[in-house]
Scaffold this motif. Sequence first.
Motif, mmCIF file in Angstrom:
data_model
loop_
_atom_site.group_PDB
_atom_site.id
_atom_site.type_symbol
_atom_site.label_atom_id
_atom_site.label_comp_id
_atom_site.label_asym_id
_atom_site.label_seq_id
_atom_site.Cartn_x
_atom_site.Cartn_y
_atom_site.Cartn_z
ATOM 1 N N SER A 492 0.811 -1.212 0.000
ATOM 2 C CA SER A 492 0.000 0.000 0.000
ATOM 3 C C SER A 492 0.850 1.270 0.000
ATOM 4 C CB SER A 492 -0.951 -0.002 1.193
ATOM 5 O OG SER A 492 -0.224 -0.130 2.385
ATOM 6 N N ASN A 512 -7.689 0.379 6.367
ATOM 7 C CA ASN A 512 -6.544 0.507 5.491
ATOM 8 C C ASN A 512 -5.579 -0.648 5.723
ATOM 9 O OD1 ASN A 512 -4.846 1.509 3.578
ATOM 10 N ND2 ASN A 512 -4.174 3.266 4.751
ATOM 11 N N ASP A 571 0.270 -0.948 -6.100
ATOM 12 C CA ASP A 571 -0.304 -0.143 -5.015
ATOM 13 C C ASP A 571 -1.558 0.613 -5.459
ATOM 14 O OD1 ASP A 571 1.975 1.069 -6.428
ATOM 15 O OD2 ASP A 571 1.465 2.893 -5.334
ATOM 16 N N TYR A 572 -1.714 0.868 -6.744
ATOM 17 C CA TYR A 572 -2.949 1.495 -7.213
ATOM 18 C C TYR A 572 -4.132 0.591 -6.906
ATOM 19 C CZ TYR A 572 -0.198 4.788 -10.110
ATOM 20 O OH TYR A 572 0.660 5.750 -10.563
ATOM 21 N N GLU A 575 -4.986 0.748 -3.153
ATOM 22 C CA GLU A 575 -5.701 1.962 -2.793
ATOM 23 C C GLU A 575 -7.161 1.901 -3.251
ATOM 24 O OE1 GLU A 575 -4.514 5.556 -4.636
ATOM 25 O OE2 GLU A 575 -5.702 6.691 -3.204
ATOM 26 N N TYR A 576 -7.345 1.395 -4.454
ATOM 27 C CA TYR A 576 -8.699 1.280 -4.987
ATOM 28 C C TYR A 576 -9.558 0.361 -4.123
ATOM 29 C CZ TYR A 576 -12.530 -0.423 -7.831
ATOM 30 O OH TYR A 576 -13.779 -0.790 -8.247
ATOM 31 N N ASP A 578 -9.249 -0.412 -1.060
ATOM 32 C CA ASP A 578 -9.547 0.200 0.221
ATOM 33 C C ASP A 578 -10.740 1.143 0.076
ATOM 34 O OD1 ASP A 578 -8.748 0.524 3.020
ATOM 35 O OD2 ASP A 578 -8.403 2.607 2.439
#
Length: 630
Positions: A492, A512, A571-572, A575-576, A578
């Motif tokens: 992340s 998260n 990591d994209y 994030e999505y 989450d």
Amino acid sequence: MDPLKLPRQEFADALGKISSRLGLAEVPEIEKTRRYGYFSARFHKYKIDPTRLRDAVEELSNAGFQYISGLSAEGLYVNAGLNARRLGELVFEAVAKMGRRYGFTEECRLGSFLVEHTSANPIHPLHIGHGRNAILGDSLARLLRFCDNRVEVHFYVDDCGVQVMYATIGYNAVRDEAREWIERAKPDLVVGHIYSATNAVAEIGRLKKEVERAQDDEHKRSLIGEIDEWVAVLKRLMESEGDLVAKVVERLGQRDVAGEAVELNRRYEVGDPEAKRAVREVVDLVLRGQRETLARLGIEIDKWDYESELAVWSGEASRIVEELQRKWPQYVEHKGGAVVFRADKFVEDFKLWDVLDLPKFIPPVTLTRSDGTTLYVTRDVAYALWQARQGFDKVVRVISTEQTHEQAHVRIILYALGFEDAAKKIVHYAYEMVNLPGMKMSARRGRYISLDEILDEAAERSASLVKEKSPEIAGVIAEKVGVGSVRYAFLSTSPRKPIEFRWEVVLNLRQNSGTFLQYTYVRAYSILEKAPDVERASVPERMLEEEKELLVKIAEWPSVVREAVRALRPDYVAEYLDGLALLFNSYYEKAPVLKAEEGVREFRIALVNAVKTVLEAGFYILGIPTLTKM
RNA sequence: GGGCCCGUGGCUCAGCCUGGUAGAGCGGCGGCCUUCGGAGCCGUAGGUCGUGGGUUCAAAUCCCACCGGGCCCGCCA
């Protein structure tokens, strides 16, 4: 299938018409906006009158759009929202058709990839730094595979060099005891301790000799300081692994370990059978342990590439040195038998910075030791060349940023040898370090936190939260929660940022976190478990705001995958997911699914199913284990 | 000294590639368990986006300089 494709197309068509009505030579780009709907475009740079723009938009706004709504002009912006109902139908259709593959689009198929990751020295267990590498590399491979690209994962076994010889010498000195220890503990842990101790003994021995030869007092003092440091390292090792370390010191204390290692290295490089047997025994023991750790994390390696075989015994590394001397004598210097390639001058003369994407500063590079044995970088060039010849479009090497210069050297040398295509297809996928608070990890000093330790601790902490009665199942769940939290923690954060290792971050079991995602999945799953199968859900006229937001979020999944694979950024995806989980959990509190009235119920079931489908795909990419209860 | 990267609420971070109203989480404070699983949810406080200049109608985002931090500049890997 991308549910946003048609809406985007419709908006683009509208923009095209507006532009032509205004007599513009081009159509502005589409942007996302949150303020006035969903799509937006700017007309500022065309220097037109806002009134004319408004008129042009108004002429169109009755055109009867299917997928977008509320097309309007706002100053020099043109905005439009999405027709949520039509979008919902597009989402359900795509999820039904694609199933677990929902998120894939043709545009994310990029070619074939050889991904090399982890490649830890085979002389100690994997620590948290390798963890970042392994998890990043593995997720990269998963992301590429999800996008239907051919991927092969390789692990480079660095079984050459003096450090490996230290481990071998140490292991052989305490061989009988080591075998007993290995019955009780993982082999990589045992060898790791032996290695650190042996390295310390060797350093102390080497430094003592230097002290005897030292002329001035200041130099002497600094050498003695270094000796003290290594003595401290030994002491600390002694505290945790007393018996083992004591044995190593006892058996090796009086020997010239550094000298023996150089000799063993020489014999290994020429392929001496006894040296081969001894080194490989230790290396393979460690690999067995490392592979076990990787398996725990859900990481599989397709090919194990031995440096000794591919680079040294094949003669490739030597050929590279010879060829470089033959082809570019003006860039090669000899220093006491060692061969040095003036990569700095070469880059300067041929202006290679842009061609090979190099840093501005390039140091010269030493290719061989004065005893003729090869150095890491030389062997790495041989390996890179071998990789480039395996028939893939790209070779992605996941290696920490520490090695920026060394990896630049590899590309420069390949280029100099005439392998320009190979040099260009090699990608150094750089990630930043994992630091322990206040110190840098060092395997040589035995200063690291092993991945196994973290996974154990993560599993233990989650076990206390598992509600499952049966301890057996609770153990399995706890392990999966642990793996999920560790993987998410490393994924992340952008690879470009150094990570300060903190237990409470890696083991974060709340928002998260991998756990939060797993928990969200369990909620969706348990609704669907109790729900009837829904063949075809229709999207109701009126929806909750949360339902519209969820539909949009789910519709964005294919573009997230596309961006992530294009930029090689798992990591994209983290994030999505989450964000999706946050939305879903709010929705979950607010809108009952099973108890909803008929019609709405089927719609909600289909919506939950779409969320579950995206979570599954995302979990596959991030390597987060899927749980149905926790 | 040189090179690369980073600097965003008290803390950890996203957004920077491709300029268009500053976003999450943790921690703080206040609420929500007879409702599909509370490892959850809701509300609230908290930010001159390191500093200074430049480009632009518009800069966290692009350019330059400086400051602070990480890594590298080995006959280690």
